[in-house]
Design an enzyme around this catalytic site. Structure first.
Site, PDB file in Angstrom:
ATOM      1  N   GLY A 157      80.717  87.628  30.722  1.00  0.00           N
ATOM      2  CA  GLY A 157      79.692  87.898  29.729  1.00  0.00           C
ATOM      3  C   GLY A 157      78.920  89.168  29.957  1.00  0.00           C
ATOM      4  O   GLY A 157      78.291  89.696  29.032  1.00  0.00           O
ATOM      5  N   ARG A 158      78.922  89.657  31.191  1.00  0.00           N
ATOM      6  CA  ARG A 158      78.253  90.940  31.466  1.00  0.00           C
ATOM      7  C   ARG A 158      78.996  91.734  32.544  1.00  0.00           C
ATOM      8  O   ARG A 158      78.397  92.550  33.244  1.00  0.00           O
ATOM      9  CB  ARG A 158      76.800  90.720  31.874  1.00  0.00           C
TER      10      ARG A 158
ATOM     11  N   ASP B 169      72.651  89.753  26.441  1.00  0.00           N
ATOM     12  CA  ASP B 169      72.714  91.192  26.156  1.00  0.00           C
ATOM     13  C   ASP B 169      73.772  91.913  26.989  1.00  0.00           C
ATOM     14  O   ASP B 169      74.021  93.103  26.816  1.00  0.00           O
ATOM     15  CB  ASP B 169      71.356  91.853  26.353  1.00  0.00           C
TER      16      ASP B 169
ATOM     17  N   ARG C 217      81.267  96.056  41.756  1.00  0.00           N
ATOM     18  CA  ARG C 217      81.688  95.123  42.792  1.00  0.00           C
ATOM     19  C   ARG C 217      83.210  95.122  42.903  1.00  0.00           C
ATOM     20  O   ARG C 217      83.913  95.473  41.954  1.00  0.00           O
ATOM     21  CB  ARG C 217      81.148  93.726  42.530  1.00  0.00           C
TER      22      ARG C 217
ATOM     23  N   ARG D 204      89.009  82.859  39.055  1.00  0.00           N
ATOM     24  CA  ARG D 204      88.153  81.749  39.473  1.00  0.00           C
ATOM     25  C   ARG D 204      88.822  80.402  39.248  1.00  0.00           C
ATOM     26  O   ARG D 204      89.813  80.306  38.527  1.00  0.00           O
ATOM     27  CB  ARG D 204      86.854  81.794  38.641  1.00  0.00           C
TER      28      ARG D 204
ATOM     29  N   ASP E 281      83.121  78.073  37.665  1.00  0.00           N
ATOM     30  CA  ASP E 281      83.399  79.449  37.250  1.00  0.00           C
ATOM     31  C   ASP E 281      82.884  80.459  38.255  1.00  0.00           C
ATOM     32  O   ASP E 281      83.134  81.662  38.112  1.00  0.00           O
ATOM     33  CB  ASP E 281      82.803  79.735  35.863  1.00  0.00           C
ATOM     34  N   ASN E 282      82.171  79.992  39.289  1.00  0.00           N
ATOM     35  CA  ASN E 282      81.692  80.877  40.355  1.00  0.00           C
ATOM     36  C   ASN E 282      82.429  80.651  41.667  1.00  0.00           C
ATOM     37  O   ASN E 282      81.950  81.036  42.734  1.00  0.00           O
ATOM     38  CB  ASN E 282      80.186  80.675  40.587  1.00  0.00           C
TER      39      ASN E 282
END
Length: 497
Positions: free
Chosen positions: A99-100, A133, A184, A191, A260-261
């Protein structure tokens, strides 16, 4: 000011490929990062740069800031955002995705062993932003940058952080904050939720395509197994169990262990509301969004196992049977306990294992719990204990309210050390090599953040330098290893952090 994504060959930087882009289009959306005006450098990791053969002088290249903010696209880069799903706080959340974050692609690792994918976090909206955003703020970006590199220096498997760039553009969180982008790195950002996405959508062809790509790129030796998918699930389970033990051993709390992490490579992934244990409390919750304590310190090992079972459910059509899936998952507890036992013996300077060691360790944790003793300082100072000199205990006793309880435990500990003819000097060196003097305490990060918000990035650089060698004494920086100040108890981190 750059307002469009120009293409640059960036010859002094990196030339990209993108292995993930070779998967079918359903796995991602190709898109360009959203440019940020007038970017500036907040932090840069020479260690991470070295891992991809990038010289520190690259920061002076005219394209550096634009490439690693998303304003320019480097040669060979095929920017994309990946789709995945996941369980969040134990509840199926459906489709999620980057998403970002936007992947730039991958580059060769400097050691010749594989490739490293580079991803811009905070680089603008994607189809998976879910009303967000797509931006990251300077506050959370600095925290991820510092902790990624600090965890690597602690020897814990993790994604890395190459750089943080900032901009004066404002984004709204609880209040208006300045935007930033973290670059990163990891061999892959796939995942557990990447597998869950295809399973819960009943798209088993895509599930197999994903598993085959993971096997071929990251676990090629498993392709020789009779059931490579069962072997893959077993290996991911093993890596996850060991990672949980490593987190517990340094007092690290992730804060948001959603599926998801969780990395399919067993890496620490997605630094948000993390924290390092200070006043010890096994029930401590570092994420104030986590009102039920699902991701508390004491729950992390169990949640790691729960997440592996969620992955196992998603891989069931590939593994082939419930029995084989359960067999692949069955090793988690034994692996975790063995790794935890190994790490705790090392933290205590014990070179052998004895039947009653668990009683000694349990009694130690009872003292830490009852007195809320600082976790990092306790183990570091314990390395200074001398078998024949009880006065050497004073720095440890200063941390503890119930000193008679500690004295009784210390007498048992000394007897245990004598039983293996422990040498004070050798034990001190061994314990200081595994018990860090410095960790990224929340208040240290906060001080660096507040200075950075005033365009003073010196504290980011200083913290990074100290945490780069967390086991060294750095006597000139002793204050960074002190107990946290009173005001630090009011700091809170959440999923927006």
């Amino acid at each position: 000011m750059t307002t469009t994504n120009d293409i640059t060959d960036a010859p002094a930087l990196l030339t990209f490929d993108n292995r993930f882009a070779q998967l079918p289009p359903a796995f991602y959306t190709r898109l360009q990062p959203t440019p940020l005006p007038a970017p500036y450098l907040v932090g840069f990791s020479e260690d991470a740069a070295t891992a991809i053969g990038l010289d520190a002088a690259a920061t002076r290249h005219p394209d550096f800031l634009d490439v690693f903010t998303g304003n320019r696209i480097a040669a060979g880069s095929q920017p994309l955002a990946a789709v995945y799903s996941g369980h969040q706080f134990g509840v199926w959340a459906g489709q999620l995705g980057d998403g970002r974050a936007i992947s730039l692609g991958d580059v060769p690792a400097a050691d010749g062993a594989g490739r490293m994918e580079l991803q811009l976090k905070g680089s603008g909206q994607t189809p998976y932003s879910r009303m967000g955003d797509g931006r990251a703020v300077l506050r959370s970006s600095i925290r991820e940058f510092l902790c990624s590199e600090a965890m690597a220096a602690l020897g814990i498997p993790t994604t890395r952080a190459l750089a943080v760039t900032g901009s004066d553009q404002r984004v709204l969180r609880e209040a208006a904050e300045s935007a930033a982008v973290v670059t990163r790195m990891a061999p892959s950002f796939i995942r557990f939720g990447s597998f869950e996405h295809w399973y819960y959508n009943q798209r088993f062809d895509e599930l197999k395509i994903l598993a085959d790509a993971v096997l071929e790129q990251f676990y090629p030796a498993l392709l020789q197994q009779a059931n490579p998918y069962k072997a893959l699930l077993s290996e991911v389970t093993r890596r996850t169990a060991e990672l949980m033990a490593q987190w517990q051993a340094v007092g690290f709390m992730h804060g948001v262990m959603n599926t998801d992490n969780m990395s399919i490579l067993g890496l620490t992934l997605d630094y948000g509301p993390f924290g390092f244990m200070e006043a010890f409390d096994a029930r401590h919750i570092c994420n104030h969004t986590d009102s039920q304590g699902r991701y508390s310190y004491q729950m992390q090992p169990r949640i790691g196992q729960w997440n592996c079972f969620a992955l196992g459910q998603a891989m069931l059509p590939l593994v082939g049977s419930v029995e084989d899936t359960e067999a692949a998952l069955a090793g988690y507890e034994a692996v975790f306990e063995a790794k935890q036992d190994q790490l705790l013996h090392a933290k205590l300077g014990l070179t052998t294992s004895r039947p009653d060691d668990d009683k000694l360790i349990d009694a130690m944790f009872a003292i830490l719990q009852n007195g809320h003793v600082d976790f990092t300082l306790f183990f570091r100072r314990l390395g200074e204990l001398q078998i024949g000199n009880p006065t050497s205990d004073e720095p440890i006793r200063d941390l503890i309210i119930d000193r008679p309880a500690f004295d009784a435990w210390a007498a048992q500990y000394r007897e245990r050390l004598r039983a293996e003819a422990s040498d004070d000097g050798q034990r001190r060196l061994a314990m200081h090599a595994v018990n860090p003097k410095y960790v990224l305490r929340n208040y240290l990060a906060q001080v660096a953040i507040e200075k950075a918000q005033q365009k003073d990035f010196s504290e980011v650089a200083k913290l990074q330098a100290i945490l780069r060698r967390p086991f060294d004494e750095h006597p000139e920086h002793d204050k960074y290893a002190d107990l946290p100040p009173g005001w630090a108890s009011h700091l809170e981190v959440s999923c927006s952090s």
